[in-house]
Scaffold this motif. Structure first.
Motif, mmCIF file in Angstrom:
data_model
loop_
_atom_site.group_PDB
_atom_site.id
_atom_site.type_symbol
_atom_site.label_atom_id
_atom_site.label_comp_id
_atom_site.label_asym_id
_atom_site.label_seq_id
_atom_site.Cartn_x
_atom_site.Cartn_y
_atom_site.Cartn_z
ATOM 1 N N MET A 244 0.828 -1.204 0.000
ATOM 2 C CA MET A 244 0.000 0.000 0.000
ATOM 3 C C MET A 244 0.866 1.259 0.000
ATOM 4 O O MET A 244 0.554 2.239 -0.691
ATOM 5 N N GLU A 245 1.977 1.221 0.770
ATOM 6 C CA GLU A 245 2.877 2.379 0.819
ATOM 7 C C GLU A 245 3.499 2.632 -0.550
ATOM 8 O O GLU A 245 3.589 3.773 -1.000
ATOM 9 N N GLU B 184 2.275 1.725 -3.482
ATOM 10 C CA GLU B 184 1.235 2.236 -4.377
ATOM 11 C C GLU B 184 0.935 3.703 -4.107
ATOM 12 O O GLU B 184 0.758 4.492 -5.040
ATOM 13 N N MET B 185 0.897 4.063 -2.816
ATOM 14 C CA MET B 185 0.633 5.466 -2.479
ATOM 15 C C MET B 185 1.770 6.369 -2.945
ATOM 16 O O MET B 185 1.533 7.482 -3.425
ATOM 17 N N GLU B 186 3.026 5.885 -2.820
ATOM 18 C CA GLU B 186 4.158 6.667 -3.305
ATOM 19 C C GLU B 186 4.092 6.847 -4.815
ATOM 20 O O GLU B 186 4.379 7.939 -5.339
ATOM 21 N N VAL C 105 1.394 6.785 -6.667
ATOM 22 C CA VAL C 105 0.309 7.731 -6.950
ATOM 23 C C VAL C 105 0.742 9.154 -6.642
ATOM 24 O O VAL C 105 0.467 10.090 -7.410
ATOM 25 N N PHE C 106 1.468 9.328 -5.510
ATOM 26 C CA PHE C 106 1.942 10.656 -5.139
ATOM 27 C C PHE C 106 2.911 11.206 -6.179
ATOM 28 O O PHE C 106 2.810 12.372 -6.591
#
Length: 312
Positions: A226-227, A229-231, A233-234
């Motif tokens: 999840m981290e 994927e969030m990075e 996306v960011f």
């Protein structure tokens, strides 16, 4: 941990079907009852209803309900209840049994509850005024089907049973029977050779600590994923924002250059007009001086002529 697993197992079974069933919870963790909704679309239980109740009746108290009871006549509702109870007995489905007590009045109430199972209920969010009282129900040309009227449906019986008369019994059956049976099966599964009889043949069981460690690793891996994927996306959002800012900057620069060129062209045009005006001004002033000089010469000539005329 076991209670959480028990709760997850119960909810997983109910989420596999396409039924809109309601769980009543104890301490927000353990479901003490499941209200199994049966639609009056046919004269019998659907295969999905039977399969659902079979999977849950060993895990939680099942209370069968007939939804949209206002679509049935009194006779149709009576026969539908009889047919449902007949099929539940034939399929050996265990539903919640109202316990008998030593009090005669309580036994009368229990008998009333038993005779009404499965409970036929009506739901509504609308409020109408009937005989000077505001009631919740459904409006029909012939009148209002009231939700809390015992002559119209069994909603009041269901409410009283769940939150007044039988809540403690539901809790005790859940804790002392359903949960203990689940815990016993889990403990019995861990045998000397490590084979879990309730699982697929040949699959080895693990100790609770190993299971917890595996869950922890899975959780850590899931959080890392999840981290990541969030990075990603960011970073994508940052790139998009930078590109938008760059495009805006380029557009502003283009507009600035265009305005600058327009101003230079206007300045050049004004300079040419100013030079032309200066030239015309100089020419006009020279012409005015010449005219003044001619007038002066003419006046002098006339004075001389006058003087000569007087002499002669």
């Amino acid at each position: 941990v076991r209670r959480v697993e028990y709760n997850r197992g119960t909810l997983n079974v109910s989420s596999q079907g396409e039924k809109n069933d309601v769980h009543c919870f104890l301490n927000a963790t353990v479901p003490i009852a499941t209200l199994s909704w049966i639609l009056p679309l046919s004269c019998r239980l659907k295969p999905l209803d039977i399969e659902f109740m079979k999977r849950l009746h060993e895990k939680v108290n099942i209370i069968p309900l007939i939804a949209k009871a206002d679509t049935l006549t009194t006779e149709e509702c009576y026969h539908f209840k009889k047919q449902i109870m007949k099929e539940i007995k034939e399929q050996k489905i265990k539903i919640y049994e109202f316990p008998n007590t030593e009090d005669e009045d309580d036994n009368k109430l229990v008998k009333k509850f038993k005779d009404c199972v499965p409970l036929a209920v009506v739901g509504s969010n609308l409020v109408f005024e009937v005989s000077g009282k505001k009631v919740r129900g459904r409006q029909y040309p012939w009148g209002v089907a009231e939700v809390e009227n015992g002559d119209h449906c069994d909603f009041s019986i269901l409410r009283n049973m769940l939150i007044r008369t039988h809540m403690q019994d539901l809790k005790e059956i859940t804790n002392n029977i359903h949960y203990e049976n689940y815990r016993s099966r889990k403990l019995a599964a861990v045998t000397g050779n490590g084979v879990d009889a309730s699982k697929t043949k040949g699959r080895l069981t693990r100790s609770p600590l190993a299971e917890m460690e595996e869950e922890r690793r899975e959780h850590v891996a899931k959080m890392k994923k999840m981290e990541t994927e969030m990075e990603q996306v960011f970073e994508m959002k940052v790139k998009e924002k930078k590109q938008k800012l760059k495009d805006s900057e380029n557009e502003l620069q283009r507009r600035h250059e265009q305005m600058k060129k327009n101003l230079e062209a206007q300045y050049k045009e004004l300079e040419e007009k100013r030079k032309q005006f200066e030239e015309e001004k100089v020419a006009w002033e020279a012409e005015q001086r010449l005219l003044e000089q001619q007038k002066l010469d003419a006046s002098k000539t006339m004075e001389k002529n006058k003087k000569k005329g007087k002499i002669f």
